[in-house]
Design an enzyme around this catalytic site. Structure first.
Site, PDB file in Angstrom:
ATOM      1  CG  ASP A 228       5.944  28.301 -19.435  1.00 42.16           C
ATOM      2  OD1 ASP A 228       7.185  28.681 -18.801  1.00 42.16           O
ATOM      3  OD2 ASP A 228       5.306  27.741 -19.127  1.00 42.16           O
TER       4      ASP A 228
ATOM      5  NE  ARG B 107       3.966  27.085 -11.213  1.00 43.98           N
ATOM      6  CZ  ARG B 107       4.687  26.033 -11.378  1.00 43.98           C
ATOM      7  NH1 ARG B 107       4.583  25.070 -10.507  1.00 43.98           N
ATOM      8  NH2 ARG B 107       5.771  26.183 -12.104  1.00 43.98           N
ATOM      9  N   GLY B 108       2.915  25.330 -14.545  1.00 45.56           N
ATOM     10  CA  GLY B 108       3.847  24.458 -14.942  1.00 45.56           C
ATOM     11  C   GLY B 108       3.435  23.734 -16.559  1.00 45.56           C
ATOM     12  CB  ALA B 109       5.071  24.007 -19.838  1.00 47.15           C
TER      13      ALA B 109
HETATM   14  O1  MRU Z   1       3.461  30.556 -14.540  1.00 45.59           O
HETATM   15  P1  MRU Z   1       3.936  29.386 -14.145  1.00 45.59           P
HETATM   16  O2  MRU Z   1       4.001  28.858 -12.801  1.00 45.59           O
HETATM   17  O3  MRU Z   1       2.992  28.240 -15.070  1.00 45.59           O
HETATM   18  O4  MRU Z   1       5.221  29.314 -14.982  1.00 45.59           O
HETATM   19  C1  MRU Z   1       6.070  28.100 -15.237  1.00 45.59           C
HETATM   20  C2  MRU Z   1       7.195  28.262 -15.853  1.00 45.59           C
HETATM   21  O5  MRU Z   1       7.432  29.149 -16.240  1.00 45.59           O
HETATM   22  C3  MRU Z   1       8.115  26.950 -15.791  1.00 45.59           C
HETATM   23  O6  MRU Z   1       9.512  27.437 -15.672  1.00 45.59           O
HETATM   24  C4  MRU Z   1       7.910  26.207 -17.235  1.00 45.59           C
HETATM   25  O7  MRU Z   1       6.480  26.029 -17.133  1.00 45.59           O
HETATM   26  C5  MRU Z   1       8.483  25.028 -17.049  1.00 45.59           C
HETATM   27  S1  MRU Z   1       7.945  23.850 -15.875  1.00 45.59           S
HETATM   28  C6  MRU Z   1       8.735  22.220 -16.124  1.00 45.59           C
END
Ligand code: MRU
Length: 333
Positions: free
Chosen positions: A232, A45-47
């Site tokens: 994201d 997960r994470g963008a």
């Molecule tokens: O649902 P997730 O855990 O994938 O959400 C992640 C986020 O909202 C992060 O803040 C975002 O992806 C930035 S990661 C460098």
């Protein structure tokens, strides 16, 4: 520590983020379906990490189907399309898929080479974006070690390596400019308390976990010098989609005149959208809210509103920063 996501021989290997902080383990994903399932349940997960997953997923598909007939190419493109839709909000997923797909006419090895280039670039651009953000915060904040509030997880676990907003914290810590990081627990899936606190503990960076609902009170008590978060998807005007709760934090920070900086990579920008109104927000399962580790915490059948992200208007942000410097500015600039 190993990269959050990588290629190993003939499979994608990820750190299983659903098992942390209790257990550190990796998962081997050998098909696009396994990868999609891992993305949907947030094992990866994470963008930026999703961008890497998109690129490596196309490489998996190209090796499985081959690239030497029209039907093989069609099969890869169909799997790539399903992969790009595994989660709708982080634009990096489609970015990674399209980067790898562009090499498809050159064959499966070329797809893998381009996918691995996405991973290599990730750490470089994260370091650059987070350095720009650290410098901006040092200019905007009092000249002493800082109390920095952050939300969700934006560290090495959300990227291939290093991190965006948490990368900024790491730069500041290396510069001797961190007093304490306030870590929003980040309901409902606890990316803050499970993952960000784990990373900060691993690095020996002083921190304190707080319930999301305590963040505004911490600001009112003068416990927060600045807020730094990831993104994201960022629209052309700087409106920013990030983990649910970011918008409320930005409202509270604006009320208390506290700098609020978004750190993202260029691959998180969506210049096709003039503003945040067009960003698709993922809605997730009710059980994420009505249960805690499988134990009911709401009456059975309760109706639920569970958006995974919200959109913060750029006017509430101090700045959106990427590896190329300041992309957008909002209040107080
Ligand atoms: O649902 P997730 O855990 O994938 O959400 C992640 C986020 O909202 C992060 O803040 C975002 O992806 C930035 S990661 C460098």
């Amino acid at each position: 520590m190993a990269r959050t996501i990588d290629w190993d021989g003939d499979a994608v290997v990820i750190i299983d983020q659903t098992a942390l902080p209790e257990t550190f383990r990796t998962l081997r994903l050998e098909t696009v379906d396994e990868l999609i399932e891992a993305i949907r349940r947030l094992a990866v997960r994470g963008a930026p990490a999703l961008g890497a997953a998109g690129a490596l997923g196309v490489a998996l598909s190209a090796r499985r189907h081959g690239t030497d007939s029209e039907s093989a190419l069609a099969a890869v493109r169909a799997e790539a399309e399903r992969l790009a839709h595994a989660r709708p909000t982080a634009v990096n997923l489609r970015y990674g898929v399209e980067r790898a797909l562009a090499a498809l006419p050159q064959g499966a090895d070329a797809v893998l080479t381009d996918a691995l280039a996405v991973l290599d670039e990730d750490e470089r651009v994260n370091r650059a974006a987070s350095r720009h953000a650290a410098e901006l915060l040092l200019r905007r904040c009092p000249p002493r070690p800082l109390r920095v509030l952050t939300h969700c997880n934006t560290g090495r676990l959300a990227t291939v390596a290093w991190g965006t907003a948490l990368g900024t914290v790491r730069h500041l810590h290396a510069d001797g400019r961190i007093d304490q990081v306030l870590v929003d627990e980040t309901r409902p899936l606890l990316q803050g308390s499970r993952l960000t606190a784990w990373e900060l503990a691993d690095e020996g960076i002083p921190h304190r976990v707080l319930p999301d609902g305590a963040a505004a009170a911490a600001m009112a008590r003068g416990m927060v010098d600045c807020v730094v978060v990831g993104a994201d998807r960022v629209a052309a005007n700087g409106d920013t989609a990030n983990k649910i709760g970011t918008y409320g934090l930005a409202v509270a920070a604006a009320h208390h005149d506290i700098p609020f900086v978004v750190v993202a990579t260029e691959s998180t920008l969506d210049r096709s959208l003039p503003d945040g109104g067009g960003i698709v927000i993922e809605e997730r399962a009710a059980e994420e809210v009505t249960q805690l580790a499988g134990v009911p915490v709401a009456p059975e059948g309760s109706a639920v509103f569970n958006p995974a992200f919200d959109v913060t208007p750029v006017a509430l942000l101090t700045a959106v920063v990427t590896e190329n410097g300041v992309f957008a500015t909002g209040r107080g600039t």
